[in-house]
Design a protein around this motif. Structure first.
Motif, PDB file in Angstrom:
ATOM      1  N   HIS A  56     -25.953 -69.481 -42.082  1.00  0.00           N
ATOM      2  CA  HIS A  56     -26.114 -68.602 -40.914  1.00  0.00           C
ATOM      3  C   HIS A  56     -26.217 -67.139 -41.335  1.00  0.00           C
ATOM      4  CE1 HIS A  56     -24.462 -71.574 -37.638  1.00  0.00           C
ATOM      5  NE2 HIS A  56     -25.531 -72.011 -38.265  1.00  0.00           N
ATOM      6  N   GLU A  57     -25.411 -66.747 -42.348  1.00  0.00           N
ATOM      7  CA  GLU A  57     -25.439 -65.343 -42.796  1.00  0.00           C
ATOM      8  C   GLU A  57     -26.806 -64.945 -43.344  1.00  0.00           C
ATOM      9  OE1 GLU A  57     -22.076 -65.094 -45.395  1.00  0.00           O
ATOM     10  OE2 GLU A  57     -20.666 -65.153 -43.698  1.00  0.00           O
ATOM     11  N   ASP A 104     -14.248 -80.925 -43.909  1.00  0.00           N
ATOM     12  CA  ASP A 104     -14.580 -79.829 -42.981  1.00  0.00           C
ATOM     13  C   ASP A 104     -14.696 -78.453 -43.656  1.00  0.00           C
ATOM     14  OD1 ASP A 104     -14.730 -81.619 -40.927  1.00  0.00           O
ATOM     15  OD2 ASP A 104     -12.747 -81.168 -40.098  1.00  0.00           O
ATOM     16  N   PRO A 105     -13.718 -78.053 -44.510  1.00  0.00           N
ATOM     17  CA  PRO A 105     -13.804 -76.682 -45.037  1.00  0.00           C
ATOM     18  C   PRO A 105     -15.090 -76.423 -45.824  1.00  0.00           C
ATOM     19  CG  PRO A 105     -11.625 -77.615 -45.436  1.00  0.00           C
ATOM     20  CD  PRO A 105     -12.473 -78.728 -44.914  1.00  0.00           C
ATOM     21  N   SER A 106     -15.471 -77.350 -46.700  1.00  0.00           N
ATOM     22  CA  SER A 106     -16.669 -77.078 -47.516  1.00  0.00           C
ATOM     23  C   SER A 106     -17.918 -77.091 -46.634  1.00  0.00           C
ATOM     24  CB  SER A 106     -16.801 -78.093 -48.658  1.00  0.00           C
ATOM     25  OG  SER A 106     -17.017 -79.367 -48.122  1.00  0.00           O
ATOM     26  N   ARG A 112     -18.004 -76.284 -43.452  1.00  0.00           N
ATOM     27  CA  ARG A 112     -17.956 -75.036 -42.668  1.00  0.00           C
ATOM     28  C   ARG A 112     -18.513 -73.885 -43.514  1.00  0.00           C
ATOM     29  NH1 ARG A 112     -12.229 -74.339 -41.640  1.00  0.00           N
ATOM     30  NH2 ARG A 112     -12.213 -76.419 -40.745  1.00  0.00           N
ATOM     31  N   ASP A 113     -18.108 -73.843 -44.789  1.00  0.00           N
ATOM     32  CA  ASP A 113     -18.584 -72.773 -45.686  1.00  0.00           C
ATOM     33  C   ASP A 113     -20.106 -72.823 -45.834  1.00  0.00           C
ATOM     34  OD1 ASP A 113     -16.025 -71.999 -46.038  1.00  0.00           O
ATOM     35  OD2 ASP A 113     -15.790 -72.851 -48.068  1.00  0.00           O
ATOM     36  N   ARG A 114     -20.629 -74.025 -45.974  1.00  0.00           N
ATOM     37  CA  ARG A 114     -22.088 -74.144 -46.170  1.00  0.00           C
ATOM     38  C   ARG A 114     -22.848 -73.724 -44.913  1.00  0.00           C
ATOM     39  NH1 ARG A 114     -23.561 -79.825 -49.035  1.00  0.00           N
ATOM     40  NH2 ARG A 114     -25.651 -78.941 -49.069  1.00  0.00           N
ATOM     41  N   ASP A 148     -16.498 -78.632 -36.083  1.00  0.00           N
ATOM     42  CA  ASP A 148     -16.235 -79.121 -37.435  1.00  0.00           C
ATOM     43  C   ASP A 148     -16.960 -80.438 -37.686  1.00  0.00           C
ATOM     44  OD1 ASP A 148     -14.748 -77.193 -38.719  1.00  0.00           O
ATOM     45  OD2 ASP A 148     -12.840 -77.896 -37.859  1.00  0.00           O
ATOM     46  N   GLN A 186     -21.779 -71.666 -42.628  1.00  0.00           N
ATOM     47  CA  GLN A 186     -21.623 -70.218 -42.448  1.00  0.00           C
ATOM     48  C   GLN A 186     -22.520 -69.443 -43.424  1.00  0.00           C
ATOM     49  OE1 GLN A 186     -17.520 -69.089 -42.323  1.00  0.00           O
ATOM     50  NE2 GLN A 186     -18.039 -66.909 -42.175  1.00  0.00           N
ATOM     51  N   ALA A 187     -22.564 -69.896 -44.671  1.00  0.00           N
ATOM     52  CA  ALA A 187     -23.412 -69.226 -45.672  1.00  0.00           C
ATOM     53  C   ALA A 187     -24.872 -69.262 -45.221  1.00  0.00           C
ATOM     54  CB  ALA A 187     -23.252 -69.906 -47.026  1.00  0.00           C
TER      55      ALA A 187
END
Ligand SMILES: NC(=O)c1ccc[n+]([C@@H]2O[C@H](COP(=O)([O-])OP(=O)(O)OC[C@H]3O[C@@H](n4cnc5c(N)ncnc54)[C@H](OP(=O)(O)O)[C@@H]3O)[C@@H](O)[C@H]2O)c1
Length: 353
Positions: free
Chosen positions: A277-278, A266-268, A270-272, A193, A274-275
């Motif tokens: 990486h996808e 952390d959440p936002s 983490r989302d960025r 994180d 992950q997006a």
């Protein structure tokens, strides 16, 4: 052997490494360049030690120890212009004023030194990154060297000077210019994180004592502004869009409060991550500048791209238009930064003394 008088401003991490390298490098500097650096003064924020005929190496070693223990230097000091005046009054008509502070108000003192026949070498970025009006005298001036302001000792400025000298000025400059932010991005790739990565970087001594100094992006902005201005683009800081990695609402907190509150980011983040990486990408804190302005912030870039390397800088020029000229390397730490300053001092001594 030519003796080059030196006044050193700053005895923090870089200043102490520089003092050690002055001692250790004496035989090499003498053999290769027939030079000797005669350290006449070392100053910190409040005090200085001055010896008109040069501080001896045993005393320099004692200064390093004392400043490492955060003890003050010798006596109360004059202002920086007064230090130069004192050296001149003692017969040093020219010499090198070295600024390895992080101060933002050095311009008048640097101008005073230059106007009185002294040269300056800096690791301090701020005099180059203020309003163009105050920064202009330091660009294109043969008596001013600042290799360590960008790239932490990698020959970034030397490379840009070479490009400019050979009439191959850049049209675009890109890079990852912060080892600290590079480390954070890499840790987030590993699934750590954001707040934890910041705490880790702080514990390892990679960040400033207040990590917001790094996370705000201003240090990267200053570096890219220096490269832009060297390239002939007379940009102001306001021409460079800077993405801060923390929200304004966290700027008034104490450091411990900020470290705790950074968990809210952390959440936002983490989302960025992950997006990215996808899409087969990674998030990197990238600087990108050209004649019209620039941008400094997080970008998703292909994980196969050279941009995904940890620290790098690229120059797109007329000759290097399809494949930019790249410098990739470690470029971090006080030792390499101090080595860049020593290189500047040798260059000045060779050319101007
Ligand atoms: N650390 C790195 O790896 C690195 C890499 C590239 C560039 N740089 C740049 O190099 C510079 C120095 O970094 P650092 O890590 O050595 O900083 P630092 O550890 O904070 O040391 C700064 C030093 O400057 C002194 N100082 C402050 N104001 C002064 C003044 N008006 N006159 C004389 N001395 C003054 C401080 O005095 P006190 O001891 O009294 O506080 C301290 O000794 C910064 O501009 C930084 O951005 C650093």
């Amino acid at each position: 052997m030519k003796k080059i008088p030196v006044i050193l401003l700053g005895a923090g991490g870089v200043g102490r490494a520089l003092l050690q390298q002055i001692i250790d490098g004496r035989p090499n500097v003498a053999d290769r360049n027939n030079l000797e650096f005669q350290l006449v003064a070392v100053a910190d924020s409040r005090r200085w030690l001055y010896t008109a005929n040069g501080i001896d190496d045993a005393t320099i070693a004692a200064i390093i120890d004392r400043k490492k223990r955060r003890e003050p230097l010798g006596e109360e000091r004059p202002d920086v212009a007064g230090m130069v005046d004192q050296a001149i009054a003692d017969g040093h008509a020219n010499g090198i004023l070295v600024d390895v502070t992080a101060q933002s108000d050095m311009e008048p003192a640097l101008n005073h030194a230059l106007a009185n026949g002294w040269s300056v070498a800096l690791a301090n970025k701020k005099p180059f990154a203020g309003a163009w009006e105050t920064a202009e005298p330091f660009f294109g001036n043969a008596a001013v060297r600042h290799e360590s302001t960008v790239g932490g000792g990698q020959p970034v400025i030397a490379t840009l000077r070479y490009l400019l000298d050979t009439n191959d000025a850049p049209t675009r400059i890109q890079g990852q210019l912060s080892g600290t932010l590079g480390y954070l991005c890499q840790r987030m790739d590993d699934g750590v994180d954001f707040s934890k990565a910041v705490a880790e970087a702080k514990a390892k001594g990679f960040t400033e004592p207040d990590p917001r100094e790094d996370l705000g992006g201003m240090d990267v902005m200053r570096k890219v502004l220096i490269l832009a201005r060297m390239s002939g683009w007379q940009l102001e800081a306001s021409d460079i869009e800077v993405e801060s990695l923390f929200s304004k609402s966290l700027s008034h907190l104490s450091v411990p409060e900020f470290m705790a509150a950074s968990r809210s980011l952390d959440p936002s983040m983490r989302d960025r991550v992950q997006a990215a990486h996808e899409e087969g990408m990674v998030l990197r804190y990238v600087a990108d500048v050209s004649a019209d302005g620039g941008k400094v912030g997080l970008q998703a870039i292909p994980n196969t791209s050279s941009l995904a390397n940890l620290k790098f800088i690229s120059f797109t020029t007329t000759h290097y238009h399809d494949e930019p000229l790249m410098l990739v390397g470690k470029g971090a730490g006080v030792g390499m930064t101090a080595a860049g300053v020593i290189g500047d001092m040798i260059g000045l001594a060779r050319e101007l003394f």
